[in-house]
Design a protein around this motif. Structure first.
Motif, short mmCIF file in Angstrom:
data_model
loop_
_atom_site.label_atom_id
_atom_site.label_comp_id
_atom_site.label_asym_id
_atom_site.label_seq_id
_atom_site.Cartn_x
_atom_site.Cartn_y
_atom_site.Cartn_z
N ASN A 90 0.85 -1.19 0.00
CA ASN A 90 0.00 0.00 0.00
C ASN A 90 0.89 1.24 0.00
O ASN A 90 1.72 1.40 0.89
CB ASN A 90 -0.91 0.02 1.22
N TYR A 91 0.73 2.05 -1.01
CA TYR A 91 1.51 3.29 -1.04
C TYR A 91 0.71 4.35 -1.78
O TYR A 91 0.01 4.08 -2.75
CB TYR A 91 2.88 3.06 -1.68
N GLN A 92 0.79 5.58 -1.27
CA GLN A 92 0.14 6.73 -1.91
C GLN A 92 -1.32 6.44 -2.26
O GLN A 92 -1.78 6.67 -3.38
CB GLN A 92 0.94 7.16 -3.14
N ASN A 93 -2.03 5.86 -1.31
CA ASN A 93 -3.47 5.61 -1.43
C ASN A 93 -3.84 4.61 -2.52
O ASN A 93 -4.94 4.66 -3.08
CB ASN A 93 -4.24 6.92 -1.65
N LYS A 94 -2.92 3.72 -2.85
CA LYS A 94 -3.25 2.64 -3.77
C LYS A 94 -2.47 1.40 -3.40
O LYS A 94 -1.54 1.44 -2.60
CB LYS A 94 -2.99 3.04 -5.23
N THR A 95 -2.90 0.27 -3.96
CA THR A 95 -2.29 -1.01 -3.65
C THR A 95 -1.73 -1.62 -4.93
O THR A 95 -2.43 -1.69 -5.94
CB THR A 95 -3.32 -1.97 -3.04
N ILE A 96 -0.46 -2.04 -4.90
CA ILE A 96 0.14 -2.69 -6.06
C ILE A 96 0.71 -4.05 -5.65
O ILE A 96 1.00 -4.29 -4.48
CB ILE A 96 1.26 -1.84 -6.69
N GLU A 97 0.83 -4.93 -6.63
CA GLU A 97 1.45 -6.23 -6.39
C GLU A 97 2.94 -6.12 -6.67
O GLU A 97 3.35 -5.66 -7.74
CB GLU A 97 0.81 -7.28 -7.30
N LEU A 98 3.74 -6.53 -5.70
CA LEU A 98 5.19 -6.46 -5.85
C LEU A 98 5.70 -7.63 -6.69
O LEU A 98 5.18 -8.74 -6.60
CB LEU A 98 5.87 -6.50 -4.49
N PRO A 99 6.75 -7.42 -7.50
CA PRO A 99 7.41 -8.56 -8.15
C PRO A 99 7.87 -9.56 -7.10
O PRO A 99 8.28 -9.19 -6.00
CB PRO A 99 8.60 -7.91 -8.86
N ARG A 100 7.81 -10.85 -7.43
CA ARG A 100 8.11 -11.90 -6.45
C ARG A 100 9.52 -11.76 -5.88
O ARG A 100 9.74 -12.00 -4.69
CB ARG A 100 7.94 -13.26 -7.10
N ALA A 101 10.48 -11.39 -6.73
CA ALA A 101 11.86 -11.29 -6.26
C ALA A 101 12.01 -10.26 -5.15
O ALA A 101 12.82 -10.42 -4.23
CB ALA A 101 12.79 -10.95 -7.42
N ILE A 102 11.21 -9.20 -5.23
CA ILE A 102 11.26 -8.16 -4.19
C ILE A 102 10.38 -8.55 -3.01
O ILE A 102 10.76 -8.37 -1.85
CB ILE A 102 10.81 -6.81 -4.77
N ALA A 103 9.21 -9.10 -3.29
CA ALA A 103 8.27 -9.47 -2.23
C ALA A 103 8.85 -10.51 -1.29
O ALA A 103 8.52 -10.55 -0.10
CB ALA A 103 6.97 -9.99 -2.84
N ASN A 104 9.75 -11.36 -1.80
CA ASN A 104 10.34 -12.41 -0.98
C ASN A 104 11.52 -11.93 -0.15
O ASN A 104 12.14 -12.72 0.57
CB ASN A 104 10.79 -13.59 -1.86
N SER A 105 11.87 -10.65 -0.26
CA SER A 105 12.95 -10.07 0.54
C SER A 105 12.36 -9.30 1.72
O SER A 105 11.29 -8.72 1.62
CB SER A 105 13.79 -9.12 -0.32
N GLN A 106 13.09 -9.31 2.82
CA GLN A 106 12.62 -8.60 4.01
C GLN A 106 12.90 -7.12 3.86
O GLN A 106 13.98 -6.70 3.46
CB GLN A 106 13.32 -9.13 5.26
N LEU A 107 11.89 -6.29 4.18
CA LEU A 107 11.99 -4.84 4.06
C LEU A 107 12.00 -4.17 5.42
O LEU A 107 11.31 -4.61 6.34
CB LEU A 107 10.82 -4.28 3.26
#
Length: 216
Positions: A90-107
């Motif tokens: 969720n960013y700037q009042n919208k929701t996007i799907e992250l690429p898997r390579a990024i989503a699987n990394s800890q933020l």
């Protein structure tokens, strides 16, 4: 339409598993957004496999190969693949799907600095630092160059600089030869990799140089 892609050398290194972790994540994320580069990598991986298997057969006697194959197939254990559940941001009042390579990394959590917000990927990759970078609508990063390199993969939204406008999937590699001031009208989300701080070089923005590491 995506206009900026990884170089052939980067794609070759990716297909060979020879890239540092953060750059590998960036290329993998680009491949999810770019069909033409995805096909190139698939062809490279197939060529790598065929060459490796040919060398393997040439160097190994047939009975040794048969023995190795028997050992591999003797184990009846089965690893069940896990389904890939899409991960969103969720960013700037919208929701996007992250690429898997990024989503699987800890933020880390996002750190806010004016219209910029940055979350660092928790990846131990030497001097390389990878981040998710948000720029809010109307935001701009002051004119700067790079003391190392800066890789930007645009994930969502738009931004432009002195070289033109960018769309999601664009893979932009800059270094000390480049000067720019990225700006966005509607906001954007980027994945970035750098190996050194930005260097601001105009007017009052020079005062930001001591905190250049905080932005990227």
């Amino acid at each position: 339409m995506i206009k900026h892609h990884p170089t052939e050398q980067l794609l070759i290194q990716f297909s060979q598993g020879a890239l540092p972790a953060t750059l590998s994540i960036a290329v993998a994320a680009h491949l999810e957004l770019c069909e033409c580069c995805r096909i190139k990598v698939q062809n490279l991986e197939q060529s790598n496999a065929e060459a490796l298997f040919t060398d393997f057969e040439d160097d190994m006697a047939q009975d040794e190969f048969a023995n190795l194959f028997e050992q591999i197939t003797a184990n009846d254990d089965i690893d069940m693949p896990k389904g890939n559940a899409p991960q969103t941001l969720n960013y700037q009042n919208k929701t996007i799907e992250l690429p898997r390579a990024i989503a699987n990394s800890q933020l880390s959590s996002f750190v806010q600095l004016g219209k910029l917000a940055r979350a660092r990927l928790q990846v131990d990759d030497g001097e390389l630092r990878a981040s998710l970078l948000q720029i809010a609508a109307g935001g701009e990063i002051p004119h700067h160059t790079h003391t190392g390199f800066e890789l930007t993969l645009l994930l969502d939204g738009e931004f432009s600089d002195e070289s033109g406008a960018y769309v999601p999937g664009d893979f932009i590699w800059l270094d000390g030869r480049h000067h720019h001031s990225p700006a966005t009208e509607s906001g954007c989300l980027c994945f970035t990799v750098v190996n050194s701080a930005l260097h601001f070089n105009k007017g009052l923005s020079k005062l930001l140089n001591p905190i250049g590491n905080l932005i990227y």
